[in-house]
Scaffold this motif. Structure first.
Motif, PDB file in Angstrom:
ATOM      1  N   ARG A  70      23.083 -39.355 -13.376  1.00 32.24           N
ATOM      2  CA  ARG A  70      22.094 -39.338 -14.458  1.00 32.24           C
ATOM      3  C   ARG A  70      20.676 -39.412 -13.903  1.00 32.24           C
ATOM      4  NH1 ARG A  70      22.796 -41.142 -19.763  1.00 32.24           N
ATOM      5  NH2 ARG A  70      21.526 -42.991 -19.372  1.00 32.24           N
ATOM      6  N   LEU A  71      20.456 -40.269 -12.937  1.00 36.93           N
ATOM      7  CA  LEU A  71      19.109 -40.408 -12.375  1.00 36.93           C
ATOM      8  C   LEU A  71      18.666 -39.133 -11.685  1.00 36.93           C
ATOM      9  CD1 LEU A  71      19.299 -44.051 -11.061  1.00 36.93           C
ATOM     10  CD2 LEU A  71      18.119 -43.221 -13.105  1.00 36.93           C
ATOM     11  N   ASN A  72      19.571 -38.489 -10.980  1.00 36.96           N
ATOM     12  CA  ASN A  72      19.225 -37.244 -10.304  1.00 36.96           C
ATOM     13  C   ASN A  72      18.924 -36.124 -11.293  1.00 36.96           C
ATOM     14  OD1 ASN A  72      19.367 -38.182  -7.658  1.00 36.96           O
ATOM     15  ND2 ASN A  72      21.570 -37.842  -7.561  1.00 36.96           N
ATOM     16  N   LEU A  73      19.432 -36.237 -12.503  1.00 37.67           N
ATOM     17  CA  LEU A  73      19.222 -35.188 -13.498  1.00 37.67           C
ATOM     18  C   LEU A  73      18.056 -35.459 -14.446  1.00 37.67           C
ATOM     19  CD1 LEU A  73      22.923 -34.270 -14.270  1.00 37.67           C
ATOM     20  CD2 LEU A  73      21.211 -32.864 -13.101  1.00 37.67           C
ATOM     21  N   VAL A  74      17.387 -36.582 -14.297  1.00 36.99           N
ATOM     22  CA  VAL A  74      16.264 -36.887 -15.193  1.00 36.99           C
ATOM     23  C   VAL A  74      15.207 -35.787 -15.147  1.00 36.99           C
ATOM     24  CG1 VAL A  74      14.317 -38.464 -15.575  1.00 36.99           C
ATOM     25  CG2 VAL A  74      16.612 -39.372 -15.286  1.00 36.99           C
ATOM     26  N   ALA A  75      14.905 -35.280 -13.975  1.00 37.46           N
ATOM     27  CA  ALA A  75      13.878 -34.238 -13.853  1.00 37.46           C
ATOM     28  C   ALA A  75      14.297 -32.938 -14.537  1.00 37.46           C
ATOM     29  CB  ALA A  75      13.547 -33.971 -12.387  1.00 37.46           C
ATOM     30  N   ALA A  76      15.588 -32.746 -14.723  1.00 32.42           N
ATOM     31  CA  ALA A  76      16.107 -31.534 -15.356  1.00 32.42           C
ATOM     32  C   ALA A  76      16.897 -31.887 -16.613  1.00 32.42           C
ATOM     33  CB  ALA A  76      16.980 -30.774 -14.362  1.00 32.42           C
ATOM     34  N   TRP A  77      16.450 -32.878 -17.335  1.00 30.22           N
ATOM     35  CA  TRP A  77      17.205 -33.395 -18.474  1.00 30.22           C
ATOM     36  C   TRP A  77      17.443 -32.350 -19.564  1.00 30.22           C
ATOM     37  CZ3 TRP A  77      15.371 -33.468 -23.429  1.00 30.22           C
ATOM     38  CH2 TRP A  77      13.999 -33.301 -23.605  1.00 30.22           C
ATOM     39  N   HIS A  78      16.560 -31.373 -19.687  1.00 34.95           N
ATOM     40  CA  HIS A  78      16.726 -30.344 -20.732  1.00 34.95           C
ATOM     41  C   HIS A  78      18.071 -29.633 -20.602  1.00 34.95           C
ATOM     42  CE1 HIS A  78      12.591 -30.334 -22.360  1.00 34.95           C
ATOM     43  NE2 HIS A  78      12.220 -30.614 -21.113  1.00 34.95           N
ATOM     44  N   GLU A  79      18.503 -29.394 -19.366  1.00 38.73           N
ATOM     45  CA  GLU A  79      19.732 -28.657 -19.112  1.00 38.73           C
ATOM     46  C   GLU A  79      20.932 -29.561 -18.838  1.00 38.73           C
ATOM     47  OE1 GLU A  79      16.884 -28.094 -17.170  1.00 38.73           O
ATOM     48  OE2 GLU A  79      16.170 -26.446 -18.420  1.00 38.73           O
ATOM     49  N   ALA A  80      20.718 -30.844 -18.731  1.00 37.33           N
ATOM     50  CA  ALA A  80      21.792 -31.780 -18.371  1.00 37.33           C
ATOM     51  C   ALA A  80      22.577 -32.225 -19.603  1.00 37.33           C
ATOM     52  CB  ALA A  80      21.211 -32.989 -17.660  1.00 37.33           C
ATOM     53  N   THR A  81      23.848 -32.487 -19.389  1.00 34.44           N
ATOM     54  CA  THR A  81      24.721 -32.905 -20.499  1.00 34.44           C
ATOM     55  C   THR A  81      25.036 -34.399 -20.466  1.00 34.44           C
ATOM     56  OG1 THR A  81      26.695 -32.390 -19.188  1.00 34.44           O
ATOM     57  CG2 THR A  81      25.819 -30.630 -20.606  1.00 34.44           C
ATOM     58  N   VAL A  82      24.387 -35.143 -19.580  1.00 30.50           N
ATOM     59  CA  VAL A  82      24.753 -36.546 -19.359  1.00 30.50           C
ATOM     60  C   VAL A  82      23.917 -37.534 -20.165  1.00 30.50           C
ATOM     61  CG1 VAL A  82      25.685 -36.075 -17.061  1.00 30.50           C
ATOM     62  CG2 VAL A  82      23.272 -36.691 -17.314  1.00 30.50           C
ATOM     63  N   PHE A  83      23.022 -37.047 -21.010  1.00 24.23           N
ATOM     64  CA  PHE A  83      22.160 -37.927 -21.782  1.00 24.23           C
ATOM     65  C   PHE A  83      22.535 -37.897 -23.253  1.00 24.23           C
ATOM     66  CE2 PHE A  83      19.666 -36.432 -18.121  1.00 24.23           C
ATOM     67  CZ  PHE A  83      19.498 -37.653 -17.484  1.00 24.23           C
ATOM     68  N   THR A  84      22.434 -39.061 -23.895  1.00 25.98           N
ATOM     69  CA  THR A  84      22.707 -39.138 -25.332  1.00 25.98           C
ATOM     70  C   THR A  84      21.586 -38.458 -26.112  1.00 25.98           C
ATOM     71  OG1 THR A  84      21.509 -41.219 -25.677  1.00 25.98           O
ATOM     72  CG2 THR A  84      23.840 -41.398 -24.988  1.00 25.98           C
ATOM     73  N   GLU A  85      21.831 -38.211 -27.374  1.00 25.96           N
ATOM     74  CA  GLU A  85      20.791 -37.612 -28.222  1.00 25.96           C
ATOM     75  C   GLU A  85      19.571 -38.536 -28.315  1.00 25.96           C
ATOM     76  OE1 GLU A  85      20.526 -34.484 -29.508  1.00 25.96           O
ATOM     77  OE2 GLU A  85      22.285 -34.169 -28.238  1.00 25.96           O
ATOM     78  N   ALA A  86      19.796 -39.835 -28.377  1.00 25.40           N
ATOM     79  CA  ALA A  86      18.678 -40.786 -28.420  1.00 25.40           C
ATOM     80  C   ALA A  86      17.881 -40.732 -27.115  1.00 25.40           C
ATOM     81  CB  ALA A  86      19.185 -42.203 -28.682  1.00 25.40           C
ATOM     82  N   GLU A  87      18.569 -40.696 -25.989  1.00 23.61           N
ATOM     83  CA  GLU A  87      17.874 -40.601 -24.700  1.00 23.61           C
ATOM     84  C   GLU A  87      17.101 -39.297 -24.587  1.00 23.61           C
ATOM     85  OE1 GLU A  87      20.954 -43.295 -22.003  1.00 23.61           O
ATOM     86  OE2 GLU A  87      21.320 -41.138 -22.223  1.00 23.61           O
ATOM     87  N   ARG A  88      17.675 -38.221 -25.087  1.00 20.10           N
ATOM     88  CA  ARG A  88      16.990 -36.922 -25.060  1.00 20.10           C
ATOM     89  C   ARG A  88      15.724 -36.971 -25.916  1.00 20.10           C
ATOM     90  NH1 ARG A  88      19.756 -33.118 -22.724  1.00 20.10           N
ATOM     91  NH2 ARG A  88      18.890 -31.370 -23.876  1.00 20.10           N
ATOM     92  N   ALA A  89      15.793 -37.633 -27.053  1.00 23.50           N
ATOM     93  CA  ALA A  89      14.602 -37.777 -27.904  1.00 23.50           C
ATOM     94  C   ALA A  89      13.530 -38.587 -27.173  1.00 23.50           C
ATOM     95  CB  ALA A  89      14.980 -38.450 -29.224  1.00 23.50           C
ATOM     96  N   ALA A  90      13.939 -39.658 -26.505  1.00 30.98           N
ATOM     97  CA  ALA A  90      12.989 -40.493 -25.760  1.00 30.98           C
ATOM     98  C   ALA A  90      12.387 -39.721 -24.586  1.00 30.98           C
ATOM     99  CB  ALA A  90      13.679 -41.762 -25.262  1.00 30.98           C
ATOM    100  N   LEU A  91      13.189 -38.936 -23.897  1.00 27.03           N
ATOM    101  CA  LEU A  91      12.681 -38.139 -22.782  1.00 27.03           C
ATOM    102  C   LEU A  91      11.729 -37.045 -23.265  1.00 27.03           C
ATOM    103  CD1 LEU A  91      15.954 -37.971 -20.665  1.00 27.03           C
ATOM    104  CD2 LEU A  91      13.792 -39.067 -19.970  1.00 27.03           C
ATOM    105  N   ALA A  92      12.035 -36.435 -24.393  1.00 26.46           N
ATOM    106  CA  ALA A  92      11.139 -35.422 -24.957  1.00 26.46           C
ATOM    107  C   ALA A  92       9.799 -36.050 -25.334  1.00 26.46           C
ATOM    108  CB  ALA A  92      11.787 -34.762 -26.181  1.00 26.46           C
ATOM    109  N   LEU A  93       9.851 -37.217 -25.974  1.00 25.33           N
ATOM    110  CA  LEU A  93       8.604 -37.903 -26.334  1.00 25.33           C
ATOM    111  C   LEU A  93       7.820 -38.275 -25.079  1.00 25.33           C
ATOM    112  CD1 LEU A  93       6.826 -39.094 -28.588  1.00 25.33           C
ATOM    113  CD2 LEU A  93       8.116 -41.231 -28.315  1.00 25.33           C
ATOM    114  N   THR A  94       8.513 -38.738 -24.069  1.00 24.94           N
ATOM    115  CA  THR A  94       7.858 -39.102 -22.809  1.00 24.94           C
ATOM    116  C   THR A  94       7.135 -37.899 -22.217  1.00 24.94           C
ATOM    117  OG1 THR A  94       9.530 -40.791 -22.367  1.00 24.94           O
ATOM    118  CG2 THR A  94       8.246 -40.006 -20.481  1.00 24.94           C
ATOM    119  N   GLU A  95       7.819 -36.780 -22.145  1.00 29.76           N
ATOM    120  CA  GLU A  95       7.195 -35.578 -21.577  1.00 29.76           C
ATOM    121  C   GLU A  95       5.985 -35.137 -22.388  1.00 29.76           C
ATOM    122  OE1 GLU A  95       9.506 -32.211 -20.509  1.00 29.76           O
ATOM    123  OE2 GLU A  95      10.697 -33.363 -19.079  1.00 29.76           O
TER     124      GLU A  95
END
Length: 156
Positions: A70-95
């Motif tokens: 998961r940590l290695n995929l944070v930089a490419a989270w858009h294409e990764a399947t290892v994050f929950t929908e909530a985490e994806r929302a938080a990562l999108a807001l962060t970006e």
């Protein structure tokens, strides 16, 4: 690499960083999921090119039990399947929030996803977390604080 300025040796910057650390206790004590908080700090640090914070938050997340995948995929989270929908929302807001200075904005779609997954207190903590890590990133990037020697828990 040698630091331009030692933030941890100057009384003014030490006083300021202590206050930032105290302010972050509000986030630590919130109901924002700790794994999500670490992902947010890591992603903003990557975007901002803050090697010190990227090193720190990667190591802190590993220490807290986060998986290397998961940590290695944070930089490419858009294409990764290892994050929950909530985490994806938080990562999108962060970006989006981290890149506001690049002419961007927080989209309505991202905001809708954040509000779908986070209550008012968690949303407030998420906003504070993004603002906080951006402040830390800028300080360490300006001072060119070197990365690699951080040990989890060394700052408390």
């Amino acid at each position: 690499m040698e630091p331009r300025f030692n933030l941890y040796a100057n009384p003014v910057s030490v006083s300021f960083t202590k206050r930032l650390t105290m302010a972050s206790k509000v986030i630590d004590d919130s109901t924002l999921d700790k794994a999500t908080y670490e992902l947010v700090k890591l992603r903003a640090s990557q975007i901002n090119g803050c090697s010190y914070c990227t090193d720190m938050h990667f190591k802190d997340a590993v220490h807290a039990g986060e998986s290397a995948t998961r940590l290695n995929l944070v930089a490419a989270w858009h294409e990764a399947t290892v994050f929950t929908e909530a985490e994806r929302a938080a990562l999108a807001l962060t970006e989006e929030a981290t890149r506001v200075a690049d002419g961007g904005h927080v989209s309505d779609d991202t905001w809708e996803q954040v509000r779908k997954h986070f209550d008012d207190d968690q949303t407030a903590a998420l906003i504070a977390a993004i603002a906080m890590i951006n402040a830390w990133n800028r300080m360490n990037a300006i001072a060119r604080t070197p990365a690699g020697d951080y040990v989890p828990g060394q700052w408390g």
